[in-house]
Write an enzyme that holds these catalytic residues in place. Structure first.
Site, PDB file in Angstrom:
ATOM      1  N   ARG A 100       0.815  -1.235   0.000  1.00  0.00           N
ATOM      2  CA  ARG A 100       0.000   0.000   0.000  1.00  0.00           C
ATOM      3  C   ARG A 100       0.844   1.279   0.000  1.00  0.00           C
ATOM      4  NH1 ARG A 100      -3.487  -2.879   3.636  1.00  0.00           N
ATOM      5  NH2 ARG A 100      -5.131  -3.807   2.372  1.00  0.00           N
TER       6      ARG A 100
ATOM      7  N   LYS B 249       4.216  11.523 -11.333  1.00  0.00           N
ATOM      8  CA  LYS B 249       3.443  10.641 -12.226  1.00  0.00           C
ATOM      9  C   LYS B 249       4.205   9.333 -12.378  1.00  0.00           C
ATOM     10  CE  LYS B 249       0.700  13.650 -15.131  1.00  0.00           C
ATOM     11  NZ  LYS B 249       0.457  14.125 -16.499  1.00  0.00           N
TER      12      LYS B 249
ATOM     13  N   GLU C 134      11.725  18.117 -24.232  1.00  0.00           N
ATOM     14  CA  GLU C 134      10.932  18.498 -23.048  1.00  0.00           C
ATOM     15  C   GLU C 134      11.413  19.844 -22.478  1.00  0.00           C
ATOM     16  OE1 GLU C 134       8.186  17.164 -22.074  1.00  0.00           O
ATOM     17  OE2 GLU C 134       8.206  15.090 -22.776  1.00  0.00           O
TER      18      GLU C 134
ATOM     19  N   LYS D 140       8.694  23.164 -13.931  1.00  0.00           N
ATOM     20  CA  LYS D 140       7.798  22.025 -13.694  1.00  0.00           C
ATOM     21  C   LYS D 140       7.273  22.025 -12.257  1.00  0.00           C
ATOM     22  CE  LYS D 140       6.537  17.396 -14.237  1.00  0.00           C
ATOM     23  NZ  LYS D 140       6.676  16.111 -14.840  1.00  0.00           N
TER      24      LYS D 140
ATOM     25  N   GLU E 175      -3.394  17.148 -11.660  1.00  0.00           N
ATOM     26  CA  GLU E 175      -3.811  17.485 -13.030  1.00  0.00           C
ATOM     27  C   GLU E 175      -5.311  17.688 -13.190  1.00  0.00           C
ATOM     28  OE1 GLU E 175      -1.573  15.368 -15.986  1.00  0.00           O
ATOM     29  OE2 GLU E 175      -3.036  15.890 -17.517  1.00  0.00           O
TER      30      GLU E 175
ATOM     31  N   ARG F  47      -2.022  21.716 -14.593  1.00  0.00           N
ATOM     32  CA  ARG F  47      -0.945  20.760 -14.921  1.00  0.00           C
ATOM     33  C   ARG F  47      -1.042  20.266 -16.358  1.00  0.00           C
ATOM     34  NH1 ARG F  47       1.862  16.092 -11.198  1.00  0.00           N
ATOM     35  NH2 ARG F  47       3.211  15.304 -12.845  1.00  0.00           N
TER      36      ARG F  47
ATOM     37  N   ASN G  11       1.342  18.950 -20.818  1.00  0.00           N
ATOM     38  CA  ASN G  11       1.054  18.034 -21.932  1.00  0.00           C
ATOM     39  C   ASN G  11       1.081  18.730 -23.282  1.00  0.00           C
ATOM     40  OD1 ASN G  11       0.696  15.681 -20.429  1.00  0.00           O
ATOM     41  ND2 ASN G  11      -1.328  16.379 -19.808  1.00  0.00           N
TER      42      ASN G  11
ATOM     43  N   HIS H 255       1.723  16.862 -26.447  1.00  0.00           N
ATOM     44  CA  HIS H 255       1.673  15.437 -26.130  1.00  0.00           C
ATOM     45  C   HIS H 255       0.437  14.724 -26.677  1.00  0.00           C
ATOM     46  CE1 HIS H 255       5.064  16.370 -23.632  1.00  0.00           C
ATOM     47  NE2 HIS H 255       5.141  15.143 -23.152  1.00  0.00           N
TER      48      HIS H 255
ATOM     49  N   HIS I  82       1.768  11.685 -28.244  1.00  0.00           N
ATOM     50  CA  HIS I  82       1.541  10.325 -27.726  1.00  0.00           C
ATOM     51  C   HIS I  82       0.971   9.426 -28.816  1.00  0.00           C
ATOM     52  CE1 HIS I  82       1.404  11.112 -23.112  1.00  0.00           C
ATOM     53  NE2 HIS I  82       2.581  10.693 -23.500  1.00  0.00           N
TER      54      HIS I  82
ATOM     55  N   HIS J 258      10.096   9.201 -27.307  1.00  0.00           N
ATOM     56  CA  HIS J 258       9.074  10.094 -26.756  1.00  0.00           C
ATOM     57  C   HIS J 258       9.264  11.546 -27.215  1.00  0.00           C
ATOM     58  CE1 HIS J 258       6.152  11.633 -23.919  1.00  0.00           C
ATOM     59  NE2 HIS J 258       7.063  12.473 -23.463  1.00  0.00           N
TER      60      HIS J 258
HETATM   61  N1  GLY Z   1       4.856  14.938 -17.976  1.00  0.00           N
HETATM   62  C1  GLY Z   1       3.721  15.670 -17.703  1.00  0.00           C
HETATM   63  C2  GLY Z   1       3.430  15.785 -16.251  1.00  0.00           C
HETATM   64  O1  GLY Z   1       4.235  15.414 -15.424  1.00  0.00           O
HETATM   65  O2  GLY Z   1       2.359  16.232 -15.905  1.00  0.00           O
END
Ligand code: GLY
Length: 366
Positions: free
Chosen positions: A121, A143, A185, A227, A237, A241, A245, A248, A252, A264
């Site tokens: 957990r 993430k 990035e 960031k 998010e 946040r 993206n 992306h 993606h 990526h």
């Molecule tokens: N890579 C996008 C984020 O961390 O929200």
């Protein structure tokens, strides 16, 4: 050496320091022993990192339980790898008093962070990113996750690290294509948040490509500053946040449709151009903006067009299944100027009609 504190106000315990320097790997175990003295340590890494000597540099003579992901890369980013890690930790009689140390690129960080989120957990995790993409992006912000057979990061959890160590010297051994791809990035961060950083990146690109550690420390610091501010404002998010993206949504789709033959960052570069074409079509991109962005990305020698072999129908299908899609269609993050994301009606991501995306994909093909 510099240091940044990340504060996540909505979750009191989530406050951590990002240490940035050159050649700091060898001092990390002693620091972790001091800061997390009661915890057993378990390193998750991959065979590329071992071959580059980073694991040996980190551990020296220290005896620490280790799981080596092999083969490295996105192909191992699935739930079976997480199961193997967890069972290795159980066999080593580890409990909740464990600190997982994720040493490697974005894939290692995502897998190890997800294992930390679900083992007994939840246990603590330290991130030690060793690639341009993980130092700029994935090691900060919590993430974590792995892919299903259908989509990227289908299994996932937020698990903020306890600490992040960024040693820019680890970038010296990174394969050239990975190195350049991960820098996309950094360009993304500049585009969404800091026009001066955009100019800095362009001006210093020769030194960056030369892997000058002083400049790389500055780049790492600026990426983390940008960031961390976004993550602190919206850790899970809900809205802001999403700006991370940028590029992306199409990116993606291109990455998945290429079956990861595109890296990526390479796919995100195509996605950034896609987002710019959409912004142009919607009438809020100054005429020279696309050219300026293309110039910056071209310095990284990344592709800016979708390879011919990828089918538009497949890209559309993947875009519809985007994690953030509502009624099978995602919202798009768009710039209103370099260094600033378009914000309207309290939202950072916006409706874009399927017709516009269809025409954009057409324009993006080689
Ligand atoms: N890579 C996008 C984020 O961390 O929200």
């Amino acid at each position: 050496m510099s240091q940044l504190n990340v504060n996540i106000p909505s979750a009191g315990a989530d406050r951590y320091t990002i240490h940035i320097g050159s050649g700091l790997l060898g001092s990390v175990p002693a620091q972790l022993e001091k800061d997390f003295s009661g915890l057993s340590k378990f390193v998750v890494t991959d065979s590329n990192v071992v071959a580059a000597g980073h694991l040996a540099r980190l551990l020296g003579k220290a005896q620490v339980g280790t799981y080596i992901i092999d083969p490295p890369g996105e192909g191992s980013k699935h739930i079976d790898t997480v199961v193997s890690i967890i069972e290795a930790m159980e066999k080593a009689s580890l409990g909740r008093d464990t600190l997982i140390i994720a040493l490697g690129g974005g894939t290692v960080g995502d897998i190890a962070g997800f294992a930390a989120a679900i083992f007994k957990r939840g246990v603590k995790v330290a991130q030690i990113p060793t690639t341009t993409v993980s130092q700029a992006d994935s090691s900060v912000g919590g993430k974590t996750g792995v892919d299903s057979t259908i989509s990227k990061n289908a299994y996932g959890a937020f698990r903020q690290p306890q600490v992040v160590y960024i040693d820019v010297e680890t970038l010296k051994t990174l394969d050239d294509r990975q190195y350049r791809s991960g820098l996309v990035e950094s360009v993304k961060h500049a585009l969404i948040a800091d026009d001066e950083y955009f100019d800095y990146l362009k001006k210093n690109m020769p030194a960056i490509l030369d892997r000058d550690c002083d400049v790389l420390e500055q780049v790492a610091y600026t990426n983390c500053r940008i960031k961390a501010a976004v993550v602190a404002a919206d850790p899970t998010e809900q809205n802001k946040r999403r700006i991370l993206n940028f590029g992306h949504t199409i990116g993606h789709a291109v990455e998945s449709a290429s079956k990861f033959s595109l890296l990526h960052g390479e796919a995100v570069a195509i996605g950034i151009i896609g987002a710019e074409l959409i912004a142009q079509k919607m009438g809020f991109a100054a005429p020279d903006r696309l050219k300026r962005i293309q110039e910056a990305l071209s310095m990284l020698s990344v592709p800016l067009k979708i390879p011919k072999g990828l089918q538009k129908e497949d890209l559309f299908d993947i875009i519809k299944r985007d994690k953030k899609a509502v009624n099978q269609w995602p919202k798009f993050v768009l710039l209103d100027k370099i260094g600033h994301v378009y914000f309207k009606d309290g939202q950072w991501a916006h409706d874009v009609g399927q017709q516009i995306v269809d025409e954009t994909l057409d324009r993006l093909y080689l």
